[in-house]
Design a protein around this motif. Structure first.
Motif, short mmCIF file in Angstrom:
data_model
loop_
_atom_site.label_atom_id
_atom_site.label_comp_id
_atom_site.label_asym_id
_atom_site.label_seq_id
_atom_site.Cartn_x
_atom_site.Cartn_y
_atom_site.Cartn_z
N LEU A 1 0.80 -1.22 0.00
CA LEU A 1 0.00 0.00 0.00
C LEU A 1 0.84 1.28 0.00
O LEU A 1 0.44 2.27 -0.62
CB LEU A 1 -0.95 0.00 1.21
CG LEU A 1 -2.00 -1.11 1.23
CD1 LEU A 1 -2.88 -0.97 2.47
CD2 LEU A 1 -2.86 -1.09 -0.03
N HIS A 2 2.00 1.27 0.66
CA HIS A 2 2.75 2.50 0.83
C HIS A 2 4.04 2.55 0.00
O HIS A 2 4.45 3.63 -0.42
CB HIS A 2 3.09 2.71 2.32
CG HIS A 2 1.88 2.91 3.18
ND1 HIS A 2 1.19 4.10 3.25
CD2 HIS A 2 1.21 2.05 3.99
CE1 HIS A 2 0.17 3.98 4.08
NE2 HIS A 2 0.15 2.74 4.54
N VAL A 3 4.69 1.41 -0.19
CA VAL A 3 5.91 1.41 -0.98
C VAL A 3 5.58 1.29 -2.47
O VAL A 3 6.02 2.10 -3.28
CB VAL A 3 6.84 0.27 -0.54
CG1 VAL A 3 8.10 0.24 -1.40
CG2 VAL A 3 7.22 0.43 0.93
N LYS A 4 4.78 0.28 -2.82
CA LYS A 4 4.42 0.09 -4.23
C LYS A 4 3.18 0.89 -4.63
O LYS A 4 2.95 1.13 -5.81
CB LYS A 4 4.18 -1.39 -4.51
CG LYS A 4 5.40 -2.27 -4.31
CD LYS A 4 5.18 -3.65 -4.90
CE LYS A 4 5.07 -3.55 -6.39
NZ LYS A 4 4.82 -4.85 -7.04
N ARG A 5 2.38 1.25 -3.63
CA ARG A 5 1.14 1.99 -3.87
C ARG A 5 0.25 1.26 -4.89
O ARG A 5 -0.19 1.83 -5.88
CB ARG A 5 1.44 3.42 -4.34
CG ARG A 5 2.24 4.22 -3.33
CD ARG A 5 2.42 5.67 -3.74
NE ARG A 5 3.22 6.40 -2.79
CZ ARG A 5 2.77 6.94 -1.66
NH1 ARG A 5 1.48 6.81 -1.36
NH2 ARG A 5 3.57 7.59 -0.84
N GLU A 6 0.02 0.00 -4.61
CA GLU A 6 -0.81 -0.83 -5.47
C GLU A 6 -1.96 -1.42 -4.65
O GLU A 6 -1.83 -1.60 -3.43
CB GLU A 6 0.01 -1.97 -6.07
CG GLU A 6 1.03 -1.52 -7.08
CD GLU A 6 1.79 -2.69 -7.69
OE1 GLU A 6 2.56 -2.45 -8.63
OE2 GLU A 6 1.60 -3.83 -7.23
N PRO A 7 -3.07 -1.71 -5.29
CA PRO A 7 -4.17 -2.35 -4.57
C PRO A 7 -3.79 -3.77 -4.17
O PRO A 7 -2.94 -4.41 -4.80
CB PRO A 7 -5.32 -2.34 -5.59
CG PRO A 7 -4.64 -2.27 -6.92
CD PRO A 7 -3.40 -1.45 -6.71
N LEU A 8 -4.41 -4.24 -3.12
CA LEU A 8 -4.14 -5.60 -2.66
C LEU A 8 -4.70 -6.61 -3.65
O LEU A 8 -5.69 -6.37 -4.32
CB LEU A 8 -4.77 -5.82 -1.28
CG LEU A 8 -4.27 -4.89 -0.16
CD1 LEU A 8 -5.01 -5.18 1.13
CD2 LEU A 8 -2.77 -5.05 0.04
N GLY A 9 -4.03 -7.75 -3.72
CA GLY A 9 -4.44 -8.82 -4.62
C GLY A 9 -5.04 -9.99 -3.87
O GLY A 9 -5.09 -10.01 -2.62
N LEU A 10 -5.45 -11.00 -4.61
CA LEU A 10 -6.05 -12.19 -4.01
C LEU A 10 -5.07 -12.86 -3.06
O LEU A 10 -5.47 -13.33 -1.97
CB LEU A 10 -6.47 -13.17 -5.11
CG LEU A 10 -7.04 -14.52 -4.65
CD1 LEU A 10 -8.30 -14.34 -3.84
CD2 LEU A 10 -7.29 -15.43 -5.85
N ASP A 11 -3.80 -12.91 -3.43
CA ASP A 11 -2.82 -13.56 -2.57
C ASP A 11 -2.69 -12.84 -1.23
O ASP A 11 -2.48 -13.48 -0.19
CB ASP A 11 -1.46 -13.62 -3.27
CG ASP A 11 -1.00 -12.26 -3.75
OD1 ASP A 11 -1.81 -11.54 -4.36
OD2 ASP A 11 0.18 -11.89 -3.53
N ASP A 12 -2.83 -11.51 -1.22
CA ASP A 12 -2.75 -10.76 0.03
C ASP A 12 -3.95 -11.07 0.93
O ASP A 12 -3.78 -11.33 2.13
CB ASP A 12 -2.70 -9.25 -0.26
CG ASP A 12 -1.51 -8.88 -1.12
OD1 ASP A 12 -0.38 -9.21 -0.73
OD2 ASP A 12 -1.72 -8.27 -2.18
N TYR A 13 -5.14 -11.04 0.36
CA TYR A 13 -6.34 -11.31 1.17
C TYR A 13 -6.32 -12.73 1.74
O TYR A 13 -6.72 -12.97 2.89
CB TYR A 13 -7.60 -11.09 0.34
CG TYR A 13 -7.86 -9.64 0.01
CD1 TYR A 13 -8.16 -8.72 1.02
CD2 TYR A 13 -7.80 -9.17 -1.30
CE1 TYR A 13 -8.39 -7.39 0.73
CE2 TYR A 13 -8.04 -7.83 -1.60
CZ TYR A 13 -8.33 -6.95 -0.58
OH TYR A 13 -8.56 -5.62 -0.87
N LEU A 14 -5.85 -13.69 0.94
CA LEU A 14 -5.78 -15.07 1.42
C LEU A 14 -4.76 -15.18 2.56
O LEU A 14 -4.98 -15.93 3.52
CB LEU A 14 -5.40 -16.00 0.28
CG LEU A 14 -6.48 -16.28 -0.76
CD1 LEU A 14 -5.93 -17.10 -1.91
CD2 LEU A 14 -7.67 -16.99 -0.13
#
Length: 404
Positions: A46-59
């Motif tokens: 969220l802060h370094v890459k500033r990208e939305p979370l993906g399925l792998d993150d939620y899992l």
């Protein structure tokens, strides 16, 4: 009869002996470490890459929550005497431990499977999955389904499973310890299969041998999960051979919590590369200027490190703005702007160009052709990229015909 377990303890056995506190401490420390790594993963995304979370993150977040359930079962079991010798306990304590065990097996199965699904989703995002990857998904799903089918069949009626300590009547249909051993072996086999998935893909990359070894070692850090699974199987074999159930089962409990914690840590490590690079860059800015100069003089030419994309689904066209910035002017003709694609954490599906333009001399001459720029770039460091544009000194107009 089950209640015969409480009679005739072995001579010389210390019935006050307990390893509950030490086992709980191990479980708590590793869970806290897994929590820290998941927090670092969230910060990186969220802060370094500033990208939305993906399925792998939620899992992985879900796997962490389920692992908290594993730790809770360990602590609850220790509260009722898990980690003590069975001869120091009574039917009530063993009944409570057995109820917790029944719930624990479900929670453990879900936690390890969700963590594996998260790792497989990460591989899919970076490499794409082959048939072997989908085989690992099927194997993990089969492991989860097997647990849900067999566990309710432990005894008939089911409540005899925990009421047997009071001498109730019932039939044992499944040998609990041997079932743990069988599914534990399947679980270990699945860990080994998942561990090998990224290796073949990394070896196909067009990068130096040292880089390949470094990337492979990063993924092979997940082998710690295999060691944890293997040791858990060893503790189960001790449970199969032991009559001191509450003592032997405490090892199975704690390693059933340690294994998912190590799995979470291993699954988060590949995603933390951008954070690591940010820390390294921050530290390098504080180095003495003399050290920086010596380091710079030792490096020959620009630092260019192109990495090919493996998966077709991640290949896209690059336009002129992506590579050279919004406009090309007198200040930027001799300098490449840093080009950055949608990259994964390991930078395995990105093309990054930075430093001084390999075609600087050509740019200064006022005209760059496709063949000249391509040949110049290959001479420098082998960038496999094709760009076509014309430079007009008078109007600074661009006529891009850009291809990758």
């Amino acid at each position: 009869m089950a209640f015969d377990y409480f009679a005739n303890p072995p001579p010389g056995l210390d019935l006050n002996e307990s390893r509950t506190a030490s086992n709980n401490a191990i479980g708590v420390v590793l869970f806290v470490l897994s929590l820290v790594f998941v927090g670092l993963r969230l910060y990186t995304r969220l802060h370094v890459k500033r990208e939305p979370l993906g399925l792998d993150d939620y899992l992985m977040f879900l796997g962490l929550a389920l692992n908290a359930g594993n730790l809770a079962c360990c602590i609850a079991g220790g509260f009722y005497g898990l980690g003590k010798h069975i001869w120091s306990l009574g039917p009530y304590e063993m009944r409570q431990i057995t109820i917790i065990t029944f719930a624990y097996v479900f929670i453990y199965a879900w936690s390890v499977c969700i963590i594996k699904f998260s790792i497989l989703a990460l591989y899919r995002r970076i490499f794409g999955l082959s048939y072997f990857g989908y085989f690992c998904i099927a194997l993990t799903t089969g492991y989860l389904i097997t647990n849900h089918i067999v566990l309710p069949l432990y005894t008939r009626p089911l409540h005899y499973y925990w009421n047997q300590w009071y001498g109730d009547k019932g039939v044992v249909q499944v040998d609990e310890a041997k079932f743990y051993l069988g599914v534990g072996i399947i679980n270990l086999f699945g860990d080994v299969c998942i561990l090998t998935i990224p290796i073949a893909s990394v070896l196909k990359l067009h990068m130096g041998r040292t880089q390949k070894v470094a990337v492979c070692l990063t993924f092979l850090l997940g082998s710690f999960v295999c060691f944890a699974s293997l040791y858990r199987i060893i503790t189960i074999t001790h449970l199969v051979q032991s009559k001191d159930i509450s003592w032997a089962k405490s090892d199975v409990f704690i390693w059933s919590s340690v294994e998912p914690s190590i799995g979470i840590i291993s699954g988060c490590l590949p995603t933390l590369r951008p954070l690591m690079m940010k820390v390294i860059n921050a530290l390098s800015t504080r180095l003495p200027s003399s050290f920086k100069s010596s380091q710079h003089s030792e490096s020959s030419g620009p630092s260019l490190n192109p990495l090919e994309t493996i998966s077709k689904k991640r290949t896209r066209k690059i336009n002129l703005k992506d590579t050279l910035g919004d406009t090309i002017n007198n200040d930027t003709r001799s300098q490449w702007g840093k080009s950055r694609l949608d990259e994964d954490e390991m930078c395995l599906t990105t093309t990054t160009v930075h430093g001084e333009c390999p075609g600087t001399a050509l740019c200064k001459e006022g005209s760059v052709t496709t063949s000249e720029l391509s040949q110049s770039m290959r001479r420098e460091r082998g960038i496999t990229m094709t760009k076509e544009f014309a430079w007009d000194e008078g109007t600074h107009d661009q006529s891009p015909d850009n291809k990758v």
